[in-house]
Design an enzyme around this catalytic site. Structure first.
Site, short mmCIF file in Angstrom:
data_model
loop_
_atom_site.label_atom_id
_atom_site.label_comp_id
_atom_site.label_asym_id
_atom_site.label_seq_id
_atom_site.Cartn_x
_atom_site.Cartn_y
_atom_site.Cartn_z
N LYS A 1 115.23 174.19 73.88
CA LYS A 1 116.43 173.44 73.89
C LYS A 1 117.64 174.45 73.90
O LYS A 1 117.52 175.25 73.64
CB LYS A 1 116.31 172.55 72.63
CG LYS A 1 117.50 171.65 72.35
CD LYS A 1 117.18 170.84 71.06
CE LYS A 1 118.37 169.91 70.90
NZ LYS A 1 118.15 169.20 69.48
N SER B 1 117.91 164.15 70.21
CA SER B 1 118.74 164.96 70.99
C SER B 1 117.91 166.27 71.86
O SER B 1 118.52 166.50 72.79
CB SER B 1 119.91 165.75 70.08
OG SER B 1 119.13 166.52 69.21
N SER C 1 115.40 164.38 66.28
CA SER C 1 115.90 164.60 67.49
C SER C 1 114.62 165.34 68.19
O SER C 1 114.48 165.58 69.60
CB SER C 1 116.94 165.80 67.47
OG SER C 1 118.35 165.11 67.35
#
Lengths: 61, 442
Positions: B76, B152, B176
């Site tokens: 990420k 996310s 997330s």
């Protein structure tokens, strides 16, 4: 519940007052979005305040 | 897909496959497939080739590169990668100073022989469940590109679900990792709070932030967790006391999710349904603490350049920065009480089963879900089942229900702090029984 807000008599602070407290100059493009999000947060706060944590009444701080 | 990471590493360690060839294959897959998915923000082709060649050289020299030798992975875009700006999904950070060193988690994977190939898309500053990003675009669900990947950490999930990478890292504050794992049909770990290294990870909400892996099997997820710093100890599924969470966790969940839990319950010989009290208020408290901590973190930048934020996160962060401290402290006090309620449940259960996301991935052109009969934005509300659990730091393994050819649905296996070995044991047992498992599209 000790410390619980009484919203019936106190008007909520204005957006301008909250912005001043945070020392942030609020761009006009943000105003409605911030108002909407503050309303959402207020609803979550009210939801939380609707519950008395067991034991709090016996031991108010 | 069971044990794919270990198999790759065994082949590389044994000289049967080259890490460089594996890296080239991953680079080619990303170049071929990512146009339709938009999971990758930066393809680190040259660095990956150099790292892979170094792995091959170590094997040729008779050294052991480690348990993830040659495994391509992505992170990420909020993990520090030495020499690159850590964008945290923010266009305003494209030109930030390059990170001086890798995040500890990235360094641990590399030290185990894994090869970093890409950084992955996310909601700006991790504030959302959608991976709809004004600067880096929307990540699409590989199972149906008209649907959200979740967020996310949506880019990290989509990269694995699309078969581009076998392992990625994400972060989870309110769901997330768990939401995109569920919507993309993967395994994902939200570890016990504070148990995996956060150094070099762009923060969001210190009270709940954690990192964890995505993978396509329970064995892969467990191996990644062990390399990242988890225990090497195990647990046996046979002796576990498993229960299902009712109440809040039975409302607003698709009938197919409930049927999936029913099937697991039947497989386990019937399990008790238990309830956590006041879960809705726990979600409210998590919402308040998230807004307050996130707003406080960003306040200096909001004062200086609010208009450079993604509008979808900016207004939420500003509102959080304005929240009275009383609200935060009320939430913190509630958290202590709620944590005690969960601890009481875990005195008689080892694992609790609950839905992860309540439904299949929402459509990108209609990003809304139904909660208690109301249409609400998916970006802020997909975490109704995840927020109350990370709020008190519990470890969760997300597992995909086995439903080939259908849009994914995911479940949470929830444990007490430090309970990861039991969660992996149950995840592996359910996978072996054919009740859960990954079906990658295409």
């Amino acid at each position: 519940m000790p410390g619980q807000r009484d919203n019936s008599e106190t008007p909520p602070p204005t957006l301008e007052a909250l912005a001043a407290l945070a020392a942030i100059e609020l761009p006009g493009a943000c105003e409605q979005g911030v108002r909407d999000n503050l309303a959402l947060l207020a609803s979550h706060w009210r939801n939380l305040e609707g519950f008395a944590i067991p034991g709090d009444a016996e031991h108010p701080e | 897909m069971s044990g794919a990471l270990a198999a790759i590493a065994a082949d590389v360690r044994g000289g049967r496959r080259s890490a460089l060839a594996l890296a080239e294959e991953a680079i080619a897959r990303i170049r071929t497939r990512d146009g339709a998915v938009n999971a990758v923000t930066r393809l680190l082709a040259d660095d990956a080739r150099a790292a892979a060649a170094a792995i091959d050289a170590r094997v040729a020299a008779g050294e052991d590169p480690g348990p993830l030798a040659g495994v391509p992975f992505g992170v990420k875009d909020l993990f520090d990668v030495a020499g690159l700006p850590t964008t945290a999904g923010a266009g305003m950070r494209r030109e930030a100073a390059p990170a001086a060193a890798d995040a500890v988690a990235v360094a641990r994977l590399k030290a185990a022989g894994a090869v970093l190939v890409a950084t992955c898309n996310m909601d700006e500053y991790a504030y959302g469940f959608a991976t709809v990003n004004a600067a880096f675009g929307t990540t699409r669900n590989p199972h149906d590109p008209e649907r959200l990947a979740g967020g996310s950490s949506g880019g990290s999930a989509a990269a694995v679900a699309a078969g581009m990478l076998p392992l990625t890292l994400g972060s989870d504050t309110n769901g997330s990792i768990r939401i995109p794992a569920a919507l993309c049909g993967l395994y994902g770990l939200k570890p016990t709070h504070g148990s995996l290294p956060m150094a070099g990870v762009f923060p969001f909400v210190d009270s709940f932030d954690d990192i964890g892996p995505f993978a396509a099997s329970a064995a892969d997820l467990k191996l990644a967790w062990q390399v990242l710093g988890g225990s090497s100890g195990g647990a046996a599924a046979g002796g576990l006391k498993v229960a299902r969470l009712g109440g809040w966790f039975a409302r607003n969940a698709d009938a197919e999710l409930i049927a999936g839990i029913d099937a697991i319950a039947a497989h386990l010989g019937g399990i008790e349904t238990v309830a956590l009290p006041e879960v809705g208020r726990a979600r409210s408290a998590a919402f308040l603490m998230t807004a307050a901590e996130g707003g406080a973190l960003h306040l200096p930048e909001l004062r200086a350049r609010a208009m450079e934020y993604d509008p979808a996160t900016r207004d939420r962060l500003i509102a959080g920065a304005m929240l009275p401290a009383s609200a935060y402290f009320a939430a913190e006090r509630f958290r202590g009480w709620f944590r005690a309620q969960a601890a009481a449940l875990f005195a008689r259960c080892d694992v609790l089963i609950a839905p992860a996301a309540g439904t299949v991935a929402p459509r990108i052109d209609d990003p809304a879900i139904m909660v208690d009969g109301q249409r609400v934005p998916a970006r802020a509300n997909l975490g109704i089942f995840t927020q109350p659990l990370s709020f008190i730091g519990l470890p969760v393994v997300t597992v995909p229900l086995k439903r080939p050819g259908m849009l994914p649905l995911g479940l949470q296996l929830v444990g007490p702090p430090g309970g990861e070995p039991a969660l992996f044991a149950l995840a592996e047992a359910l996978e072996a029984a054919g009740l859960t498992g990954t079906d990658l599209p295409g």
